[in-house]
Design a protein around this motif. Structure first.
Motif, PDB file in Angstrom:
ATOM      1  N   THR A 185      18.409  12.446  -7.288  1.00  0.00           N
ATOM      2  CA  THR A 185      17.989  12.520  -8.820  1.00  0.00           C
ATOM      3  C   THR A 185      16.377  11.569  -8.521  1.00  0.00           C
ATOM      4  OG1 THR A 185      18.790  10.106  -9.193  1.00  0.00           O
ATOM      5  CG2 THR A 185      20.151  11.829  -9.691  1.00  0.00           C
ATOM      6  N   GLY A 186      15.710  11.401  -7.368  1.00  0.00           N
ATOM      7  CA  GLY A 186      14.611  10.898  -7.305  1.00  0.00           C
ATOM      8  C   GLY A 186      14.490   9.498  -7.205  1.00  0.00           C
ATOM      9  N   VAL A 187      15.606   8.786  -7.391  1.00  0.00           N
ATOM     10  CA  VAL A 187      15.482   7.370  -7.488  1.00  0.00           C
ATOM     11  C   VAL A 187      15.159   6.688  -6.017  1.00  0.00           C
ATOM     12  CG1 VAL A 187      16.928   5.050  -7.599  1.00  0.00           C
ATOM     13  CG2 VAL A 187      17.374   6.892  -9.404  1.00  0.00           C
ATOM     14  N   GLY A 188      15.809   7.470  -4.976  1.00  0.00           N
ATOM     15  CA  GLY A 188      15.340   6.926  -3.505  1.00  0.00           C
ATOM     16  C   GLY A 188      14.004   7.271  -3.248  1.00  0.00           C
ATOM     17  N   ARG A 189      13.595   8.492  -3.692  1.00  0.00           N
ATOM     18  CA  ARG A 189      12.099   8.673  -3.533  1.00  0.00           C
ATOM     19  C   ARG A 189      11.229   7.951  -4.212  1.00  0.00           C
ATOM     20  NH1 ARG A 189      14.637  13.738  -4.265  1.00  0.00           N
ATOM     21  NH2 ARG A 189      13.651  13.805  -6.298  1.00  0.00           N
ATOM     22  N   ALA A 190      11.452   7.405  -5.442  1.00  0.00           N
ATOM     23  CA  ALA A 190      10.698   6.670  -5.906  1.00  0.00           C
ATOM     24  C   ALA A 190      10.753   5.128  -5.354  1.00  0.00           C
ATOM     25  CB  ALA A 190      11.037   6.484  -7.211  1.00  0.00           C
ATOM     26  N   LEU A 191      11.887   4.648  -4.978  1.00  0.00           N
ATOM     27  CA  LEU A 191      11.671   3.338  -4.303  1.00  0.00           C
ATOM     28  C   LEU A 191      11.162   3.366  -2.862  1.00  0.00           C
ATOM     29  CD1 LEU A 191      15.623   2.233  -4.694  1.00  0.00           C
ATOM     30  CD2 LEU A 191      13.602   0.811  -5.286  1.00  0.00           C
ATOM     31  N   THR A 192      11.295   4.438  -2.074  1.00  0.00           N
ATOM     32  CA  THR A 192      10.717   4.559  -0.962  1.00  0.00           C
ATOM     33  C   THR A 192       9.384   4.607  -1.148  1.00  0.00           C
ATOM     34  OG1 THR A 192      12.258   5.934   0.131  1.00  0.00           O
ATOM     35  CG2 THR A 192      10.275   6.281   0.986  1.00  0.00           C
ATOM     36  N   ALA A 193       8.624   5.423  -2.137  1.00  0.00           N
ATOM     37  CA  ALA A 193       7.115   5.539  -2.451  1.00  0.00           C
ATOM     38  C   ALA A 193       6.675   4.199  -2.650  1.00  0.00           C
ATOM     39  CB  ALA A 193       6.891   6.532  -3.535  1.00  0.00           C
ATOM     40  N   GLU A 194       7.341   3.398  -3.447  1.00  0.00           N
ATOM     41  CA  GLU A 194       6.838   1.713  -4.027  1.00  0.00           C
ATOM     42  C   GLU A 194       7.119   0.842  -2.888  1.00  0.00           C
ATOM     43  OE1 GLU A 194       5.350  -0.878  -6.476  1.00  0.00           O
ATOM     44  OE2 GLU A 194       5.576   1.259  -6.653  1.00  0.00           O
ATOM     45  N   VAL A 195       8.072   1.105  -1.926  1.00  0.00           N
ATOM     46  CA  VAL A 195       8.065   0.425  -0.646  1.00  0.00           C
ATOM     47  C   VAL A 195       6.780   0.798   0.177  1.00  0.00           C
ATOM     48  CG1 VAL A 195       9.283  -0.196   1.288  1.00  0.00           C
ATOM     49  CG2 VAL A 195      10.284  -0.303  -0.688  1.00  0.00           C
ATOM     50  N   LEU A 196       6.706   1.804   0.383  1.00  0.00           N
ATOM     51  CA  LEU A 196       5.317   2.554   1.227  1.00  0.00           C
ATOM     52  C   LEU A 196       3.943   1.789   0.595  1.00  0.00           C
ATOM     53  CD1 LEU A 196       6.551   5.841   2.278  1.00  0.00           C
ATOM     54  CD2 LEU A 196       6.454   3.841   3.658  1.00  0.00           C
ATOM     55  N   ALA A 197       3.768   1.957  -0.609  1.00  0.00           N
ATOM     56  CA  ALA A 197       2.585   1.782  -1.241  1.00  0.00           C
ATOM     57  C   ALA A 197       2.479  -0.014  -1.381  1.00  0.00           C
ATOM     58  CB  ALA A 197       2.894   1.822  -2.719  1.00  0.00           C
ATOM     59  N   ARG A 198       3.584  -0.762  -1.301  1.00  0.00           N
ATOM     60  CA  ARG A 198       3.697  -2.338  -1.385  1.00  0.00           C
ATOM     61  C   ARG A 198       3.498  -2.729   0.176  1.00  0.00           C
ATOM     62  NH1 ARG A 198       6.879  -5.114  -5.884  1.00  0.00           N
ATOM     63  NH2 ARG A 198       6.502  -3.742  -7.504  1.00  0.00           N
ATOM     64  N   ALA A 199       3.774  -2.254   1.101  1.00  0.00           N
ATOM     65  CA  ALA A 199       3.635  -2.482   2.423  1.00  0.00           C
ATOM     66  C   ALA A 199       2.170  -2.255   2.974  1.00  0.00           C
ATOM     67  CB  ALA A 199       4.783  -1.974   3.378  1.00  0.00           C
ATOM     68  N   ALA A 200       1.689  -1.141   2.391  1.00  0.00           N
ATOM     69  CA  ALA A 200       0.186  -0.634   2.870  1.00  0.00           C
ATOM     70  C   ALA A 200      -0.498  -1.729   2.188  1.00  0.00           C
ATOM     71  CB  ALA A 200       0.001   0.676   2.444  1.00  0.00           C
ATOM     72  N   ALA A 201      -0.277  -2.040   0.789  1.00  0.00           N
ATOM     73  CA  ALA A 201      -1.064  -3.186   0.056  1.00  0.00           C
ATOM     74  C   ALA A 201      -1.105  -4.403   0.723  1.00  0.00           C
ATOM     75  CB  ALA A 201      -0.583  -3.071  -1.373  1.00  0.00           C
ATOM     76  N   ASP A 202       0.133  -4.879   1.339  1.00  0.00           N
ATOM     77  CA  ASP A 202       0.193  -6.146   2.130  1.00  0.00           C
ATOM     78  C   ASP A 202      -0.561  -5.973   3.538  1.00  0.00           C
ATOM     79  OD1 ASP A 202       2.126  -6.852   0.030  1.00  0.00           O
ATOM     80  OD2 ASP A 202       3.682  -6.358   1.148  1.00  0.00           O
ATOM     81  N   GLY A 203      -1.072  -4.970   3.776  1.00  0.00           N
ATOM     82  CA  GLY A 203      -1.730  -4.698   5.095  1.00  0.00           C
ATOM     83  C   GLY A 203      -1.388  -4.251   6.312  1.00  0.00           C
ATOM     84  N   HIS A 204      -0.117  -3.822   6.043  1.00  0.00           N
ATOM     85  CA  HIS A 204       0.776  -3.128   7.332  1.00  0.00           C
ATOM     86  C   HIS A 204       0.302  -1.712   7.331  1.00  0.00           C
ATOM     87  CE1 HIS A 204       3.872  -6.125   7.590  1.00  0.00           C
ATOM     88  NE2 HIS A 204       3.874  -6.046   6.287  1.00  0.00           N
ATOM     89  N   ARG A 205       0.104  -1.367   8.706  1.00  0.00           N
ATOM     90  CA  ARG A 205      -0.467  -0.024   9.123  1.00  0.00           C
ATOM     91  C   ARG A 205       0.724   0.981   9.304  1.00  0.00           C
ATOM     92  NH1 ARG A 205      -5.089  -1.196  13.464  1.00  0.00           N
ATOM     93  NH2 ARG A 205      -4.958   1.156  13.281  1.00  0.00           N
ATOM     94  N   ARG A 206       1.951   0.655   9.375  1.00  0.00           N
ATOM     95  CA  ARG A 206       3.143   1.421   9.606  1.00  0.00           C
ATOM     96  C   ARG A 206       4.369   0.709   9.430  1.00  0.00           C
ATOM     97  NH1 ARG A 206       5.081   2.007  16.127  1.00  0.00           N
ATOM     98  NH2 ARG A 206       5.059  -0.506  16.384  1.00  0.00           N
ATOM     99  N   MET A 207       5.220   1.665   9.056  1.00  0.00           N
ATOM    100  CA  MET A 207       6.716   1.116   8.557  1.00  0.00           C
ATOM    101  C   MET A 207       7.730   1.685   9.692  1.00  0.00           C
ATOM    102  SD  MET A 207       8.659   1.136   5.061  1.00  0.00           S
ATOM    103  CE  MET A 207       7.849  -0.473   4.580  1.00  0.00           C
ATOM    104  N   LEU A 208       8.667   0.797  10.060  1.00  0.00           N
ATOM    105  CA  LEU A 208       9.727   1.475  10.706  1.00  0.00           C
ATOM    106  C   LEU A 208      11.090   1.110  10.134  1.00  0.00           C
ATOM    107  CD1 LEU A 208       7.911  -0.507  12.941  1.00  0.00           C
ATOM    108  CD2 LEU A 208       8.769   1.108  14.437  1.00  0.00           C
TER     109      LEU A 208
END
Length: 176
Positions: free
Chosen positions: A98-121
């Protein structure tokens, strides 16, 4: 995520495990999972003020239907330079696709990048084909690292995935 969300998040996690991992982890482990114990652990975690991980919830109609948690990668060999790790991502089964997982993933990626991380595992059960497809569509790829995950004395193979984070990911937090 707040203290008031702990029981709902524990419910999402338990249902997520029981739905996604049936046939992959010992059934006795899935049957023994408890929302009450999970909520107590989450409340304890929040009360301690452990800031290593950040939890996000997705709601529909004021009901928690999804949960994601991320923080610094937990492998000691790379330390902070290893990047961020997606520790958990679960959506109630009736809200899959329904898009919930995609939305959560996008928000996590955005916040991790804003925190200064260059990659996510992240680690995904090797046999979990739906999750592997989901993460591939989200821009993750296996990096060739595999390891056993112990579930009640049973070694369950996991595969590590990674994704580079970008300025575009970080900018998404200002849009969201």
């Amino acid at each position: 995520m707040t203290l008031d969300d702990c029981e709902a998040v524990a419910h999402v996690r338990v249902r997520g495990w029981q739905s996604a991992y049936a046939g992959m982890v010992p059934q006795a482990h899935l049957d023994a999972m408890s929302v009450e114990k999970g909520a107590a652990r989450l409340r304890d975690h929040l009360a301690r003020g452990d800031s290593a991980g950040r939890s996000l919830v997705a709601e529909r109609g004021r009901q928690v239907i999804g949960w994601a948690c991320y923080g610094p990668y937990r492998d000691e060999e790379g330390g902070r330079t290893a990047g961020a790790e997606l520790y958990a991502l679960y959506v109630l089964p009736e809200h899959h696709s329904t898009g919930v997982g995609r939305a959560l993933t996008a928000e996590v990626l955005a916040r991790a990048a804003a925190d200064g991380h260059r990659r996510m595992l992240l680690w995904v059960l090797t046999e979990n084909a739906p999750a592997r497809r989901f993460y591939t569509k989200a821009g993750f790829a296996p990096d060739g690292t595999e390891a056993p995950f112990d579930v009640d004395g049973v070694a369950v193979p996991e595969t590590r995935y990674f994704r580079r984070l970008s300025a575009a990911d970080a900018a998404a937090t200002s849009r969201g």
